[in-house]
Every structure is written in structure tokens, then in C-alpha cells.
Design an enzyme around this catalytic site. Structure first.
Site, mmCIF file in Angstrom:
data_model
loop_
_atom_site.group_PDB
_atom_site.id
_atom_site.type_symbol
_atom_site.label_atom_id
_atom_site.label_comp_id
_atom_site.label_asym_id
_atom_site.label_seq_id
_atom_site.Cartn_x
_atom_site.Cartn_y
_atom_site.Cartn_z
ATOM 1 N N HIS A 56 0.840 -1.212 0.000
ATOM 2 C CA HIS A 56 0.000 0.000 0.000
ATOM 3 C C HIS A 56 0.869 1.254 0.000
ATOM 4 O O HIS A 56 1.456 1.627 1.010
ATOM 5 C CB HIS A 56 -0.918 0.011 1.231
ATOM 6 C CG HIS A 56 -1.956 1.088 1.169
ATOM 7 N ND1 HIS A 56 -3.307 0.833 1.256
ATOM 8 C CD2 HIS A 56 -1.854 2.428 0.996
ATOM 9 C CE1 HIS A 56 -3.979 1.968 1.159
ATOM 10 N NE2 HIS A 56 -3.109 2.962 1.012
ATOM 11 N N HIS A 58 1.304 5.279 -2.276
ATOM 12 C CA HIS A 58 0.775 6.213 -3.291
ATOM 13 C C HIS A 58 1.964 6.834 -4.017
ATOM 14 O O HIS A 58 2.454 7.906 -3.636
ATOM 15 C CB HIS A 58 -0.059 7.310 -2.623
ATOM 16 C CG HIS A 58 -1.288 6.819 -1.929
ATOM 17 N ND1 HIS A 58 -2.555 7.005 -2.426
ATOM 18 C CD2 HIS A 58 -1.440 6.115 -0.776
ATOM 19 C CE1 HIS A 58 -3.445 6.451 -1.608
ATOM 20 N NE2 HIS A 58 -2.790 5.906 -0.598
ATOM 21 N N GLN A 151 -9.631 9.094 -5.261
ATOM 22 C CA GLN A 151 -9.331 9.870 -4.050
ATOM 23 C C GLN A 151 -10.485 10.770 -3.606
ATOM 24 O O GLN A 151 -10.732 10.944 -2.425
ATOM 25 C CB GLN A 151 -8.077 10.719 -4.280
ATOM 26 C CG GLN A 151 -7.689 11.632 -3.131
ATOM 27 C CD GLN A 151 -7.228 10.873 -1.901
ATOM 28 O OE1 GLN A 151 -6.130 10.356 -1.843
ATOM 29 N NE2 GLN A 151 -8.106 10.780 -0.891
ATOM 30 N N HIS A 209 -9.710 1.784 0.249
ATOM 31 C CA HIS A 209 -9.463 2.590 1.440
ATOM 32 C C HIS A 209 -10.781 2.577 2.201
ATOM 33 O O HIS A 209 -11.767 3.158 1.743
ATOM 34 C CB HIS A 209 -9.121 4.033 1.055
ATOM 35 C CG HIS A 209 -7.709 4.245 0.636
ATOM 36 N ND1 HIS A 209 -7.180 3.682 -0.490
ATOM 37 C CD2 HIS A 209 -6.708 4.986 1.206
ATOM 38 C CE1 HIS A 209 -5.912 4.058 -0.597
ATOM 39 N NE2 HIS A 209 -5.598 4.839 0.414
ATOM 40 N N GLU A 212 -11.205 4.965 6.879
ATOM 41 C CA GLU A 212 -9.976 5.634 7.337
ATOM 42 C C GLU A 212 -10.374 6.901 8.089
ATOM 43 O O GLU A 212 -10.205 8.025 7.611
ATOM 44 C CB GLU A 212 -9.046 5.974 6.152
ATOM 45 C CG GLU A 212 -7.659 6.430 6.631
ATOM 46 C CD GLU A 212 -6.738 6.891 5.507
ATOM 47 O OE1 GLU A 212 -7.199 6.999 4.352
ATOM 48 O OE2 GLU A 212 -5.555 7.166 5.793
ATOM 49 N N ASP A 308 2.253 3.487 2.879
ATOM 50 C CA ASP A 308 1.232 4.458 2.462
ATOM 51 C C ASP A 308 1.847 5.681 1.769
ATOM 52 O O ASP A 308 1.531 5.967 0.626
ATOM 53 C CB ASP A 308 0.369 4.883 3.661
ATOM 54 C CG ASP A 308 -1.043 5.303 3.262
ATOM 55 O OD1 ASP A 308 -1.399 5.206 2.071
ATOM 56 O OD2 ASP A 308 -1.814 5.734 4.151
HETATM 57 N N1 17E Z 1 -5.223 9.221 0.416
HETATM 58 C C1 17E Z 1 -6.044 8.782 1.401
HETATM 59 O O1 17E Z 1 -7.277 8.828 1.250
HETATM 60 N N2 17E Z 1 -5.512 8.279 2.523
HETATM 61 C C2 17E Z 1 -4.202 8.217 2.686
HETATM 62 N N3 17E Z 1 -3.713 7.700 3.819
HETATM 63 C C3 17E Z 1 -3.330 8.686 1.664
HETATM 64 C C4 17E Z 1 -3.886 9.187 0.539
HETATM 65 C C5 17E Z 1 -1.845 8.656 1.839
HETATM 66 FE FE FE2 Z 2 -3.579 4.994 1.212
#
Ligand code: 17E
Ligand code: FE2
Length: 411
Positions: A56, A58, A151, A209, A212, A308
Site C-alpha cells: 500500500h 501512493h 481519491q 481505502h 480511514e 502508504d
Molecule cells: N489518500 C487517502 O485517502 N488516505 C491516505 N492515507 C493517503 C492518501 C496517503
Molecule cells: Fe492509502
């Protein structure tokens, strides 16, 4: 090429690995340490493992922290805002340059398998086009899986569904999602149904994702797990982050675990990222903001660690060292018991490989690609305690990185 005096995980004694045509041709138990011949690589009684797995990251956002502004609140949400500013400025070449530079850092730390989430909430899909080229160009260093990652949402971003479908048609390997960021719960749920339909239709992997956020009401994991279970797709599905689980009450979580186990999905936790981004709306006591890593593992489910971010709008540090992420993860998740320490590498090797569905392309066994890493320690415990580093990385039988041992002098 032969690698002599190798310690292998789960095996007693020393071994010689014989490599022919980029493949592991033989694994032989040694009676005693041997003196290496000219063309041999001497592991010097250190651990030889399959490459570290980064499940994982980006890469499209790496090395953009502070451009044009720094994330001052340290929240996920400001990160997404800062990235939207930077995203407006990305170019094909800029994305490729940063991705290649970051891949170099991963190589230096013995990583050869990488799953990268690429933001596809951009009508130009410039980053995706760049990353598809990077995947090909970096083939000699890493295997790259590309996630079509929305995103800014599938339902709450203009043409989000179309962009996802286009990204898959262009060649993304994995279908992503971000249900907790959609405007409403309903949109979160429908985004999961949409992405699971897309993955099922195209026969692709899924990595969402998921939850989070410290919000204990963020319960998209149950939706994802049930979609995976009812379609029989569990092995192909990963839930990343799931940090809300750290805030769920135990009564709900115990019910949830029944479904999670039945679903067979994989989990990815990013301990440095989450300890930094979560807990930001708390004063004291302050939550750790991680998923229940030890409990998921104890329940027999598959969970691995990823980094990440590397110097991006969400996380200002990072240098590619996945063993540092492991170190932080073992601390933050209360996994410092002797048994956990003895098998800590599982979380950055085999478990990541399973989440990425690498199958028999991964692992030390006769007939598999000679992708191997020599660490400068003799077992998992010492790797963690001594902050071991990758001393050599071998890919398809060729050395792609060699690190000289640290040298100290005393008076
Ligand atoms: N985008 C997101 O939604 N969550 C993250 N932890 C990162 C990017 C790095
Ligand atoms: Fe991520």
C-alpha cells in the site's frame, strides 16, 4: 550463482541456494558453514528471505509534501485538500520522475513487489498514464500493481464512475474505493456495490481505502466484506486502513469478526500513517487510530503492513524503509510479545504477498523466480531489535542492490 551460508526462516541450520536462469534451482542443507567460491554470494549466516512486499503506497503523490502548501492540521482531510492543489499541477514527466525516484528508495530496502494507489479523480488521468509507463520501465526492479483509486470519491466526484471504468480499461490492475469520504452513507454503500460489480465483471482484484477515520459510525467494512463473501471474492479483496475499527465498541466488533472471517478478505494497516493522521479530533485520552491488527491476526485472518506515503500531503517523512514501518507497527499495535517478535517479518513479506495474490511467483521454493533479499541479521527478532537493513537484493537471479556493512572505528 549460489548463495551460501544462508539462514532461511522456519528452517534449522544453514543452506545453499542454487540459482539457474533466474530461477531457484536447488535448496541444499549445509552440514556446516562453507568457504564461498569465487562466484558465490556469502550470506554470512544471515537471513535470506523473499523480497519485502509493499502492499500500500501512493507513488503518484510521493515527494510532493509542501507543494504548494504543507498540511498543517495533520488530518486526512487537509491532506486530500492539499493534494487537490498539487494534483492540478501534475504533469506526465513530473509524476514519472517522482515515481522512479521513490521506486529507487523501495529497491534500496529490499522491496520488489508493490501495490500503488493512483488517484483517478482527474479528468485527464495524467497520473495513471504516467504510472502505466512506470510499471513497464521499472520491471527490472519491482513488480507493480496499479490500483484505480478514486481519491475524491466515486459517487461524489463528477463523472467518478466513468473515470473508474476508464482507468480499468486503460490497464489498472486493481479496483479501489473510498466509501468513508463519499458525501453520504448511501453513496458510500453504492460506491462499494459499483466497484465490486466492476471488479467481478473484469476479473480484477479489489483494494478499498475503507473507514480511514476515527468515526465509530463509519461501517463500510461490513458492506465490503459482505459483498466479497456473497460473491465468493474474498481472497481477491483487501480492506486498507479500517482504522474506525479501533473505535468500534467490542459488542459490534465481535459480530463483525464473524462476517470478516467468513468473507476471507485481506487487511492492510499503515501504522506510521495512521498514528500520524488519526486521533486528530481527540484531546486526551487520545486514540491510537489503528485497526485491530493483533486481533485480526489472532482470529486467523490475513493482515500486512504498508507505508502508504513518502513525503506527501498526508505524511511528511518516509524513505522506503518498510522495516521501520514494521517496527512502529509492532509497537503501536501492542505486538511485542516473544511470539510476535519471532515472526514479525510475516507482516511485511508473506502476508503482503497473500494480499497481493502473488501466488507461486513469491517465496523461496524450487522453481520460483530467484527474487531474494539478504538482511544483516539472523532472525526476525534480531531484524527488529537491531534495525536490520537489506544487504543485498537479487531479482531474477541478478544483483540489483548491494549495501556495504556499516563501519565503525574506535580509538
Ligand atoms: N489518500 C487517502 O485517502 N488516505 C491516505 N492515507 C493517503 C492518501 C496517503
Ligand atoms: Fe492509502
Amino acid at each position: 550463482m549460489n548463495i551460501v551460508n544462508a539462514v532461511l526462516r522456519h528452517q534449522n541450520g544453514l543452506h545453499t541456494l542454487r540459482i539457474k536462469d533466474g530461477i531457484i534451482a536447488a535448496i541444499e542443507r549445509q552440514e556446516a558453514p562453507v568457504v564461498p567460491e569465487n562466484s558465490d554470494v556469502d550470506a554470512e549466516c544471515n537471513l535470506v528471505i523473499p523480497p519485502l512486499v509493499e502492499p500500500h503506497i501512493h507513488l503518484d503523490a510521493a515527494l510532493t509534501a509542501g507543494e504548494p502548501e504543507w498540511n498543517m492540521s495533520g488530518t486526512l482531510f487537509e491532506g486530500i485538500e492539499r493534494w487537490a492543489q498539487r494534483k492540478a499541477l501534475i504533469t506526465h514527466d513530473d509524476t514519472k520522475r517522482r515515481a522512479h525516484e521513490t521506486i529507487g528508495m523501495l529497491r534500496d530496502h529490499g522491496i520488489q513487489h508493490v501495490r500503488t494507489h493512483v488517484d483517478v479523480t482527474d479528468p485527464s488521468l495524467a497520473a495513471l498514464k504516467a504510472m502505466l509507463e512506470v510499471k513497464d520501465e521499472a520491471r527490472d526492479l519491482i513488480d507493480l500493481q496499479i490500483v484505480a483509486f478514486p481519491q475524491e470519491g466515486i459517487e461524489s466526484f463528477q463523472d467518478g464512475r466513468k473515470l473508474m471504468a476508464r482507468a480499468i480499461d486503460m490497464g489498472a490492475d486493481v479496483v479501489g474505493g473510498i466509501p468513508h469520504f463519499e458525501y453520504t452513507r448511501d453513496q458510500g454503500v453504492s460506491s462499494i456495490k459499483f466497484l465490486m460489480d466492476l471488479a467481478e465483471r473484469k476479473g480484477l482484484l479489489v483494494d478499498v481505502h475503507c473507514d480511514e477515520t476515527d468515526d465509530p459510525q463509519s461501517r463500510f467494512l461490513e458492506v465490503l466484506a459482505e459483498e466479497a463473501r456473497s460473491r465468493g471474492m474474498g481472497k481477491h479483496v483487501s480492506a486498507s486502513h479500517t482504522v474506525a475499527m479501533g473505535s468500534y465498541d467490542n459488542a459490534y466488533c465481535s459480530k463483525l469478526f464473524r462476517l470478516l472471517k467468513h468473507s476471507g478478505i485481506n487487511f492492510v494497516a499503515c501504522p506510521t500513517e495512521s498514528i500520524h493522521l488519526q486521533g486528530r479530533f481527540d484531546t486526551y485520552p487520545k486514540r491510537r487510530g489503528l485497526t485491530r491488527v493483533a486481533e485480526i491476526d489472532r482470529a486467523g485472518m490475513n493482515i500486512c503492513f504498508g507505508q502508504d506515503s513518502i513525503k506527501d500531503p498526508w505524511y511528511p517523512l518516509g524513505n522506503g524503509n518498510l522495516l521501520h514501518i514494521l517496527d512502529v507497527g509492532m509497537h503501536v499495535c501492542h505486538m511485542m510479545g516473544y511470539e510476535d517478535l519471532q515472526r514479525s517479518l510475516d507482516f511485511v513479506t508473506d502476508n503482503g504477498a497473500k494480499a497481493m495474490n502473488l501466488g507461486d511467483r513469491y517465496g523461496i521454493a524450487i522453481g520460483r523466480p530467484a527474487n531474494l533479499v539478504i538482511l544483516d541479521a539472523e532472525n526476525d527478532y534480531e531484524v527488529l531489535r537491531c534495525h536490520a537493513k537489506a544487504r543485498m537484493s537479487i531479482r531474477n537471479g541478478s544483483i540489483i542492490m548491494r549495501r556495504s556493512p556499516e563501519h565503525l572505528e574506535y580509538n
